[in-house]
Each structure stands twice: as C-alpha cells, then as structure tokens.
Design a protein around this motif. Sequence first.
Motif: not given
Length: 556
Positions: A171, A205, A507
């Motif tokens: 991320d 992502l 993340r």
Amino acid sequence: MSRRLVARLAGAALRLPPTRTGPVRVTRDIPVRARDGVVLRTDHYAPAAPDAPTVLIRTPYGRGGPLRLLGRLLAARGQHAVIQSCRGTGGSGGTFAPLVHERDDGLDTLDWLRRQPWWAGALGMFGVSYQGFAQWALAADAGDDLRAMVAVVTASATRDSTYAGESFALDTVLTWAELLHAQTVPWLARQWELKRGQPRLAAALEHLPLADADRVATGVRIPFFQEWLRHHTPDAPYWRTRVFADRVARVRAPVLMVTGWHDIFLPAQLDDHATLRAAGARGRLVIGPWTHGSPGLFAASLREGLAWLDAHLTPAGRAPGGSAPVRLHVGGRGGGWRDLPDWPPPAVDTAWHLHPGGELAARPPVGSTPDGFRYDPADPTPSVGGPLLVAQRAGTVDNGSVEARPDVLTYTSAPLARPLEVIGPVRAEIHVRGELPYLDVFVRLCDVDRRSRSWNVCDGLVRVTPDRFPGDASGALRVPVPLWPTAYRFAAGHRLRLQVSGGAHPRWARNPGSGESLGTAVTLCAGWREVLHDPEHPSALMLPIIHSGSAQSTSR
C-alpha cells in the motif's frame, strides 16, 4: 491578502513565536547546476537580516503549497530558506530515481550555497518524509557548517520499512508511486481521479502479478517500483547505496525527530534515534498521536522545528524552556503528553500468554490443543487502520469487522482491575504450524473498551519461508514478531486483545503461499495453519509495563 499577512496569520493559528525581521525577498527558479550538468530548480526566501543562517529543504513534491508558507516563516524569523526540487521533479532536470542522487546533489547544492554572498556559514535542514531521506544522505558529509536538523516522519534507511518483516509494504509503495506520477498529469484529471475514489489505484492494489500493478494504477511503468519488486532479498546489493544508516553515527549536529505512533517509518526512525544517542549526539524526540499525514503532525513539526532551528542556528539562540530530550503522547484514557529523559523508559517486560478458549493472560501457558484457521490469498485478510501513507485510512479504527472473519484468531484478557500503562517496544512470539511452508504471521494488539469495541494500538507482520525459522519435531515454528512501539494506557475495565492472522492486505502484499517471486507470483495456494500455546510452545505477547495494574485483571 498579502503573502506576508498570510504567513503572519498562519503563524498565529499554529501558535508560533512572533517573527523577528522585516519583509521577505523571494527569488524563484534559480538554476543550481549539479556536477553532471543537471539543473536543480531552487527558490530562495531571503530575510531582511545580516549574517543570517540558511535552512535547506530538498523535496520531490514541488516547491509550492505548504513549502511556500514554510519558506516565508523561516525568512521572517531571520533565516535564509532555500527550497530545492529534487532532480526529475518540480522543474528540475534529470530523472527522479529515489535515493540515488540525493547525496551528490545535496553536496553540490551545499557547494553552491557556500559561494553565495549571503552565506554566513551556518546550515540547518528541515524535511518531512522523503525530504528527511535527503537530509540523511547529506548530513554526515556536510561538515561543521551543519548546525541543526529537523527530521519529520522519516528515517535514514528505507529498505527495512519497505520490506517490514521481509514482506512488502504494498500500500505504501504503490500509493507513493501513484502520488509521484500524479504530479506529472494535468490538475483537472488528478482532481477527477481523486473525486472518483482513485479506482485505478484500488484495482492495482488487488492486481496480480504485482509487476503489472504500477501500469494498472498509473498507465505507465514506474522504474523504481519494478526495481523494488526485484531487489527484495535482505542481501540485495541494490540497497547498499540507497540507505544511509551507517552514516547516522557520524552526524554531530543536534537532530530533532518528530513522528507519530501510527507512522510508517516509526521503527526505523527510533533506530536512528538510538544510534545518535549511542554516539553521544544531542537531540530531541517527539512522538504524537499521529499518522504520516496528520494535520496535527504538520502543526507540531512547525512549532517544534522552528524553535529547534532558532535555538541552534542563531548566536543568541537557546533551547525552548523546559524542553526534555523526549516528549511523547500516551494514548488511551488518562494518557496525555509526557516528558522523559530518554527512549525507551525503564519498564518491566511482561509476558501475556495465549491460552485456550481465546484467552490472553499474564500467567504461564497450560496444556492445550492448537487453534486453527484457513488462510486463502484469493480472499486475503484485509488491513484496517494502522500505519498507512494516506491519513484518511490510517490510525486507530474499530476492528470489529476484521475480527469477525474466520481467518482471524483473537485472544482477549479479562477486564483490567486497574489501569495498565505500556510504553516502549512491543513484541510477540507466536508458535505456528502451517500446511504450507510459505506464510505470514500478522499480530495486532487492541484495546477493547467497555462497549466491546476493539481499537488497534500497534501491530507487526513477519513473512515465513522454509529457511528463516527452523521447526521442531512437530513441525512448529517459533516466529518472533516485532510490533510497532507504543505508549498507551489501558483503562480499568478495558481488556487487552491480541489478533493473530495470516496477513493484512493491501498494507502488506498477500503471501501467495506458492513460494513464487514477489513481482511475478500469480499462483494462490490456500492452507490451514495452527497457533500453538502449550508449555512447549508458549505463544505470548511481551509488553513493556511502566506502572499501574501490572499484570492484574478481574475475573471474567
């Protein structure tokens, strides 16, 4: 409204000390030539004061917006502010390659400064995030002219933050790549993409292989993103010239560090602080309840940073009255700001063990059967809150949705009889056994309030490969997991909760389970894993406890 008046109003709003000099003279787009002929565009904010010191800021984010305000604030306080765009950004020539040119370009800029008629021989540096990396690249070689640094949410070494736990900070890296690319597109197009919620970034992502994610996010190939996917092993020669941690101990100028408990670079910045302290350098550390982009962080860094530069750059300067070497904010009810002589403070390292039935308790483990869950990288456990680049999604959030998932184990203490204060490094040791040899271990400490809402305090992730952690005869691995450091006060009646899961996506990049390379992996392998917590496998959370309830809690 004049720019001078804007600076005055901003200073009042931020509770800055009053300015000292008269009008500020601004010269923009000065061509500073680097040794290879590349022109680095530079703005100069000159004070109406003789023999004024100089503050250098080198940035890849353009020289407008908040930096224009900072330039005027510095000059109004009697300091030359020199704000320069890193090569390949903000009108400077060449190509931006993160961390590659900052030492040489910084030295060339310092040489240019020394040849200016207004140069007085005293240099300070100020920088947030990448601007701080540029400071560390130059600091050890700046000589005695360097009198002070202000390093905000930054660190000397980016490699460990990029590959925290030997995973990949997907991320942060991809969002940053998209942000840098967005500076090159028309303003209206950028605003439209932001209004739509950045769907291309969101799709990127989720995309595999990661080697194509930059094209999905931006439409173009981002060279450094591709390089960071390829050079991810701990011994990669690529990073040897792109980290500056081995130079930190050579810096003798006093350094102010400002960071936040939910900042992406916090562990690395605290490593820099420890290195400076061990070398005998003077400094100050401020840690607040902030994320990487918090408005409160900006205001605090200006207040602290301007006072620090005043104190160390001017002959009559002195440190702000009553300023301690460490100032930190203790989260939770009854916390607040504390002044300390050093970081970390003395604490009692106390083990809170995982027990059967999802219990977390400060007593030895007992005989028990493992807890299990199935991790599927095709439906990866999501990340919520915590240290992220984008402030709107970062920080403390309610973890109820993620804790309800079947791929997340939780271990919860009984309600605390008295408050429990935790300040310092946090770590866990989790004993796991996996169906697959490739897996991640994510651990998060939460504060469960009286309404049973679970709020994240700190966390960490470690990537497991067959050669990293030897297994015992049963195939169980002891995985040490460093969590982000913290300062937090758990209130009486609240409970501690430990999450254990197989990831926190996006993340960290999902672990495909196949052992394929980071950038090219497309095969997703789901598998079962077990968390053991018997006397032979004492999985535990280690907390640095300062005072209050010790390890006491009421019965459930």
